[in-house]
Scaffold this active site. Structure first.
Site, mmCIF file in Angstrom:
data_model
loop_
_atom_site.group_PDB
_atom_site.id
_atom_site.type_symbol
_atom_site.label_atom_id
_atom_site.label_comp_id
_atom_site.label_asym_id
_atom_site.label_seq_id
_atom_site.Cartn_x
_atom_site.Cartn_y
_atom_site.Cartn_z
ATOM 1 N N LYS A 39 29.258 -37.308 -10.685
ATOM 2 C CA LYS A 39 29.965 -38.070 -11.721
ATOM 3 C C LYS A 39 30.064 -39.543 -11.317
ATOM 4 C CE LYS A 39 32.386 -33.968 -13.359
ATOM 5 N NZ LYS A 39 33.548 -33.063 -13.286
ATOM 6 N N ASP A 45 38.059 -35.267 -20.337
ATOM 7 C CA ASP A 45 37.660 -33.852 -20.307
ATOM 8 C C ASP A 45 38.006 -33.153 -21.630
ATOM 9 O OD1 ASP A 45 36.445 -32.895 -17.937
ATOM 10 O OD2 ASP A 45 38.347 -33.055 -16.842
ATOM 11 N N GLN A 92 39.545 -32.861 -11.209
ATOM 12 C CA GLN A 92 38.571 -31.775 -11.023
ATOM 13 C C GLN A 92 39.302 -30.438 -10.860
ATOM 14 O OE1 GLN A 92 35.239 -32.329 -11.278
ATOM 15 N NE2 GLN A 92 34.805 -30.173 -11.024
HETATM 16 N N1 GUN Z 1 35.577 -27.816 -13.150
HETATM 17 C C1 GUN Z 1 34.461 -27.231 -13.660
HETATM 18 N N2 GUN Z 1 34.049 -27.889 -14.756
HETATM 19 C C2 GUN Z 1 34.909 -28.913 -14.938
HETATM 20 C C3 GUN Z 1 34.983 -29.950 -15.900
HETATM 21 O O1 GUN Z 1 34.185 -30.071 -16.845
HETATM 22 N N3 GUN Z 1 36.012 -30.820 -15.741
HETATM 23 C C4 GUN Z 1 36.918 -30.714 -14.730
HETATM 24 N N4 GUN Z 1 37.903 -31.605 -14.669
HETATM 25 N N5 GUN Z 1 36.875 -29.754 -13.829
HETATM 26 C C5 GUN Z 1 35.858 -28.874 -13.931
#
Ligand code: GUN
Length: 283
Positions: A52, A119, A96
């Site tokens: 990211k 998100d 996350q």
């Molecule tokens: N953990 C697995 N996929 C995601 C996601 O798309 N966003 C976040 N914040 N955590 C994750």
């Protein structure tokens, strides 16, 4: 042999589009900023967070990582979110998941300002998705919709079967397909006759979290198969679909790696751009 849906190429096209818009914002002295919070040192989470951050810098966005120890308190985590909510140079905040067991995921998601919730996990954004009036779409389902469009696969009138009912993938995936006039079935661990239902799918989305769970006998000949899985059963990354066998039956399939994964990151970049535009009064 099925057509392989190339998530790398499609995600690059999305990132190119986002990158162009970021360059225009940069000319106006606006730099979209993303803050990524990671608690502990889960190896998979560390890989995602690294990707990211790299995507941000490749597109001319600012990003910062807040790496918190495994034993951080709920109060400290919420204080960080509050601080990021109040910063004008941060347009998007992502925590996350999953978080360690002692932390309350729900209250952390609720604490993120909905305008910065790239998100789309906040209840306000989830509610807006339900009624089809949204700024942000959850990254993985949005990435899948983008892949289908790029592959000229129309979901309207099709029977879409989603295996998995998580808040991150299964539920919003079903909703986005419904908005595009699909007939949607959501299957889960308590579903009876799972194979039979899957075999009825024109488009089958596997978001189960179990390696090679979808076998060829569960797939209708000519169906489209989307694999959301990221499993490492023997240390090697593989999806929720038995790719070698299923690809002999279906018409199109996403590989793992190189399928849905890169799309998720591209859509996060798009959401961060949207957040920056909104917060700067640009449509
Ligand atoms: N953990 C697995 N996929 C995601 C996601 O798309 N966003 C976040 N914040 N955590 C994750």
């Amino acid at each position: 042999m099925a057509q392989i849906i190339d998530g790398k190429a499609i995600s690059q096209a999305v990132k190119d589009r986002v990158g162009k818009e970021v360059a225009e914002l940069n000319e106006k002295r606006i730099t979209p900023g993303l803050a990524v919070i990671i608690v502990g040192a889960d190896p998979a989470s560390l890989v995602y967070v690294g990707s990211k951050k790299r995507a941000c810098s490749a597109l001319g966005m600012y990003s910062e990582e807040h790496s918190l120890p495994e034993n951080v308190s709920q109060e400290e985590l919420l204080a960080l979110v509050e601080c990021l909510n109040n910063r004008s140079d941060i347009n998007g905040i992502l925590c996350q998941l999953p978080l360690p067991k002692h932390l309350d995921e729900k209250s952390v998601i609720n604490a993120i300002s909905p305008e910065k919730d790239v998100d789309a996990f906040h209840p306000a954004n989830v509610g807006r998705i339900m009624i089809g009036d949204y700024d942000f779409l959850p990254c993985t389902p949005a990435g899948i919709m983008e892949m289908l469009v790029a592959s000229n696969i129309d979901v309207s009138g099709k029977h879409c079967v989603v295996i998995g009912r998580s808040n991150i993938v299964g539920k919003p995936m079903a909703m986005l397909m419904l908005h595009k006039n699909a007939t949607v079935t959501i299957c889960h661990s308590k579903t009876k006759n799972l194979s039979e239902i899957c075999r009825q799918a024109d488009i089958l989305v596997a978001a189960v979290g179990r390696a090679r769970f979808v076998t060829a006998d569960m797939v209708k000949p000519g169906a489209v198969v989307i694999d959301v899985g990221m499993n490492r059963p023997d240390g090697i990354l593989c999806g929720d679909v038995d790719f070698d066998e299923v690809s002999k039956v279906c018409s199109s399939i996403t590989p793992v790696p190189g399928g849905v994964g890169p799309m998720t990151i591209a859509m996060l970049m798009q959401n961060t751009l949207t957040a920056a535009k909104r917060q700067n009064g640009i449509v």
